[in-house]
Design a protein around this motif. Sequence first.
Motif, PDB file in Angstrom:
ATOM      1  N   GLY A   1       0.811  -1.203   0.000  1.00 44.55           N
ATOM      2  CA  GLY A   1       0.000   0.000   0.000  1.00 44.55           C
ATOM      3  C   GLY A   1       0.851   1.261   0.000  1.00 44.55           C
ATOM      4  N   VAL A   2       0.199   2.384  -0.272  1.00 43.13           N
ATOM      5  CA  VAL A   2       0.865   3.683  -0.267  1.00 43.13           C
ATOM      6  C   VAL A   2      -0.032   4.689   0.431  1.00 43.13           C
ATOM      7  CG1 VAL A   2       1.829   5.537  -1.676  1.00 43.13           C
ATOM      8  CG2 VAL A   2       2.053   3.162  -2.439  1.00 43.13           C
ATOM      9  N   ILE A   3       0.570   5.453   1.326  1.00 42.55           N
ATOM     10  CA  ILE A   3      -0.108   6.559   1.996  1.00 42.55           C
ATOM     11  C   ILE A   3       0.666   7.818   1.643  1.00 42.55           C
ATOM     12  CG2 ILE A   3      -0.833   7.548   4.197  1.00 42.55           C
ATOM     13  CD1 ILE A   3      -0.532   4.635   5.366  1.00 42.55           C
ATOM     14  N   ASP A   4      -0.011   8.789   1.046  1.00 46.58           N
ATOM     15  CA  ASP A   4       0.634  10.054   0.683  1.00 46.58           C
ATOM     16  C   ASP A   4       0.165  11.158   1.607  1.00 46.58           C
ATOM     17  OD1 ASP A   4       2.229   9.308  -1.566  1.00 46.58           O
ATOM     18  OD2 ASP A   4       0.387   9.133  -2.749  1.00 46.58           O
ATOM     19  N   GLY A   5       1.115  11.986   2.004  1.00 47.58           N
ATOM     20  CA  GLY A   5       0.807  13.142   2.822  1.00 47.58           C
ATOM     21  C   GLY A   5       1.546  14.347   2.299  1.00 47.58           C
ATOM     22  N   PRO A   6       1.364  15.483   2.952  1.00 50.08           N
ATOM     23  CA  PRO A   6       2.034  16.703   2.497  1.00 50.08           C
ATOM     24  C   PRO A   6       3.541  16.639   2.781  1.00 50.08           C
ATOM     25  CG  PRO A   6       0.823  17.109   4.525  1.00 50.08           C
ATOM     26  CD  PRO A   6       0.519  15.694   4.100  1.00 50.08           C
ATOM     27  N   GLY A   7       4.324  16.405   1.749  1.00 48.86           N
ATOM     28  CA  GLY A   7       5.781  16.374   1.901  1.00 48.86           C
ATOM     29  C   GLY A   7       6.343  15.025   2.316  1.00 48.86           C
ATOM     30  N   TRP A   8       5.525  13.984   2.386  1.00 55.05           N
ATOM     31  CA  TRP A   8       5.997  12.653   2.784  1.00 55.05           C
ATOM     32  C   TRP A   8       5.122  11.578   2.145  1.00 55.05           C
ATOM     33  CZ3 TRP A   8       2.143   9.978   5.062  1.00 55.05           C
ATOM     34  CH2 TRP A   8       1.140  10.702   5.703  1.00 55.05           C
ATOM     35  N   SER A   9       5.639  10.368   2.153  1.00 60.48           N
ATOM     36  CA  SER A   9       4.848   9.204   1.735  1.00 60.48           C
ATOM     37  C   SER A   9       5.293   8.005   2.574  1.00 60.48           C
ATOM     38  CB  SER A   9       5.023   8.901   0.247  1.00 60.48           C
ATOM     39  OG  SER A   9       6.331   8.451  -0.013  1.00 60.48           O
ATOM     40  N   VAL A  10       4.380   7.073   2.729  1.00 58.67           N
ATOM     41  CA  VAL A  10       4.660   5.836   3.451  1.00 58.67           C
ATOM     42  C   VAL A  10       4.265   4.680   2.537  1.00 58.67           C
ATOM     43  CG1 VAL A  10       4.160   4.415   5.482  1.00 58.67           C
ATOM     44  CG2 VAL A  10       4.148   6.919   5.685  1.00 58.67           C
ATOM     45  N   GLU A  11       5.251   3.853   2.194  1.00 57.28           N
ATOM     46  CA  GLU A  11       4.954   2.616   1.483  1.00 57.28           C
ATOM     47  C   GLU A  11       4.733   1.550   2.549  1.00 57.28           C
ATOM     48  OE1 GLU A  11       8.209   1.928  -1.168  1.00 57.28           O
ATOM     49  OE2 GLU A  11       7.435   3.364  -2.634  1.00 57.28           O
ATOM     50  N   VAL A  12       3.649   0.814   2.424  1.00 61.25           N
ATOM     51  CA  VAL A  12       3.230  -0.167   3.416  1.00 61.25           C
ATOM     52  C   VAL A  12       3.424  -1.558   2.821  1.00 61.25           C
ATOM     53  CG1 VAL A  12       1.343  -0.896   4.919  1.00 61.25           C
ATOM     54  CG2 VAL A  12       1.535   1.520   4.255  1.00 61.25           C
ATOM     55  N   ASN A  13       4.519  -2.212   3.207  1.00 62.42           N
ATOM     56  CA  ASN A  13       4.846  -3.539   2.686  1.00 62.42           C
ATOM     57  C   ASN A  13       4.154  -4.583   3.552  1.00 62.42           C
ATOM     58  OD1 ASN A  13       5.940  -5.919   1.807  1.00 62.42           O
ATOM     59  ND2 ASN A  13       8.046  -5.209   1.816  1.00 62.42           N
ATOM     60  N   ILE A  14       3.017  -5.061   3.059  1.00 60.68           N
ATOM     61  CA  ILE A  14       2.212  -6.035   3.784  1.00 60.68           C
ATOM     62  C   ILE A  14       2.683  -7.451   3.464  1.00 60.68           C
ATOM     63  CG2 ILE A  14      -0.144  -6.882   4.170  1.00 60.68           C
ATOM     64  CD1 ILE A  14      -0.974  -4.037   2.951  1.00 60.68           C
ATOM     65  N   GLY A  15       3.101  -7.654   2.246  1.00 61.02           N
ATOM     66  CA  GLY A  15       3.536  -8.978   1.809  1.00 61.02           C
ATOM     67  C   GLY A  15       2.372  -9.856   1.416  1.00 61.02           C
ATOM     68  N   ARG A  16       2.692 -11.058   1.006  1.00 63.07           N
ATOM     69  CA  ARG A  16       1.688 -12.010   0.528  1.00 63.07           C
ATOM     70  C   ARG A  16       1.266 -13.032   1.583  1.00 63.07           C
ATOM     71  NH1 ARG A  16       4.393 -10.610  -4.104  1.00 63.07           N
ATOM     72  NH2 ARG A  16       3.150 -10.533  -6.002  1.00 63.07           N
ATOM     73  N   ALA A  17       2.021 -13.129   2.659  1.00 61.84           N
ATOM     74  CA  ALA A  17       1.746 -14.153   3.673  1.00 61.84           C
ATOM     75  C   ALA A  17       0.346 -13.973   4.258  1.00 61.84           C
ATOM     76  CB  ALA A  17       2.784 -14.087   4.782  1.00 61.84           C
ATOM     77  N   ASP A  18      -0.290 -15.081   4.534  1.00 59.02           N
ATOM     78  CA  ASP A  18      -1.596 -15.063   5.183  1.00 59.02           C
ATOM     79  C   ASP A  18      -1.613 -16.182   6.214  1.00 59.02           C
ATOM     80  OD1 ASP A  18      -4.171 -14.479   5.869  1.00 59.02           O
ATOM     81  OD2 ASP A  18      -5.046 -14.996   3.922  1.00 59.02           O
ATOM     82  N   PRO A  19      -1.608 -15.840   7.489  1.00 60.78           N
ATOM     83  CA  PRO A  19      -1.792 -14.509   8.057  1.00 60.78           C
ATOM     84  C   PRO A  19      -0.543 -13.634   7.918  1.00 60.78           C
ATOM     85  CG  PRO A  19      -1.399 -16.082   9.816  1.00 60.78           C
ATOM     86  CD  PRO A  19      -1.470 -16.867   8.531  1.00 60.78           C
ATOM     87  N   VAL A  20      -0.749 -12.326   8.097  1.00 60.35           N
ATOM     88  CA  VAL A  20       0.334 -11.346   8.032  1.00 60.35           C
ATOM     89  C   VAL A  20       1.077 -11.367   9.366  1.00 60.35           C
ATOM     90  CG1 VAL A  20       0.895  -8.899   7.775  1.00 60.35           C
ATOM     91  CG2 VAL A  20      -0.978  -9.908   6.430  1.00 60.35           C
ATOM     92  N   ASP A  21       2.391 -11.577   9.307  1.00 60.41           N
ATOM     93  CA  ASP A  21       3.205 -11.625  10.533  1.00 60.41           C
ATOM     94  C   ASP A  21       3.726 -10.252  10.942  1.00 60.41           C
ATOM     95  OD1 ASP A  21       2.989 -14.402  10.912  1.00 60.41           O
ATOM     96  OD2 ASP A  21       4.556 -14.746   9.431  1.00 60.41           O
ATOM     97  N   THR A  22       4.235  -9.509   9.967  1.00 61.81           N
ATOM     98  CA  THR A  22       4.789  -8.171  10.216  1.00 61.81           C
ATOM     99  C   THR A  22       4.480  -7.304   9.009  1.00 61.81           C
ATOM    100  OG1 THR A  22       6.935  -8.723   9.232  1.00 61.81           O
ATOM    101  CG2 THR A  22       6.718  -9.037  11.619  1.00 61.81           C
ATOM    102  N   ILE A  23       4.598  -6.002   9.213  1.00 65.13           N
ATOM    103  CA  ILE A  23       4.448  -5.030   8.134  1.00 65.13           C
ATOM    104  C   ILE A  23       5.623  -4.069   8.229  1.00 65.13           C
ATOM    105  CG2 ILE A  23       3.079  -3.081   7.280  1.00 65.13           C
ATOM    106  CD1 ILE A  23       0.583  -4.566   8.253  1.00 65.13           C
TER     107      ILE A  23
END
Length: 136
Positions: free
Chosen positions: A54-76
């Motif tokens: 995922g990607v979150i954009d803000g004013p002057g910054w961005s956060v890429e959210v690496n969720i991965g393919r694992a199910d269940p999700v262990d870490t992000i």
Amino acid sequence: MSWNVLLSVVPEGFESMEDLPRDFRPPPIGPHGAVEDALRRAVPAIDLADVNWGVIDGPGWSVEVNIGRADPVDTIMLHIRGGGDDALPVVFQVAGELGCRPLDMSTGELLESDSAADGWWGFQEYRDGVVREDER
């Protein structure tokens, strides 16, 4: 270059990864679909066109959210770029919604809201110094 913050389920009472028992394995954050739903609740503007990244954009910054393919999700893993303090509340909002604690990968310290700015500003100073050296 990004400031990397790992989201994981870590019990309260620990301040750094060094405090955890050697054999500690965090429980999963949750099923992939539930994690996606939690991310949308935390930040409705998140772009989850790719549900694994995922990607979150803000004013002057961005956060890429690496969720991965694992199910269940262990870490992000959050890859934070840009500057200013506006990205920090998003980190804690996402972590809180997921029941996780954020870990500054550059220091190994679990972040608390009042201490997070040190790691974020330290990263920005380092990054800006590297960029200036590359311009020489």
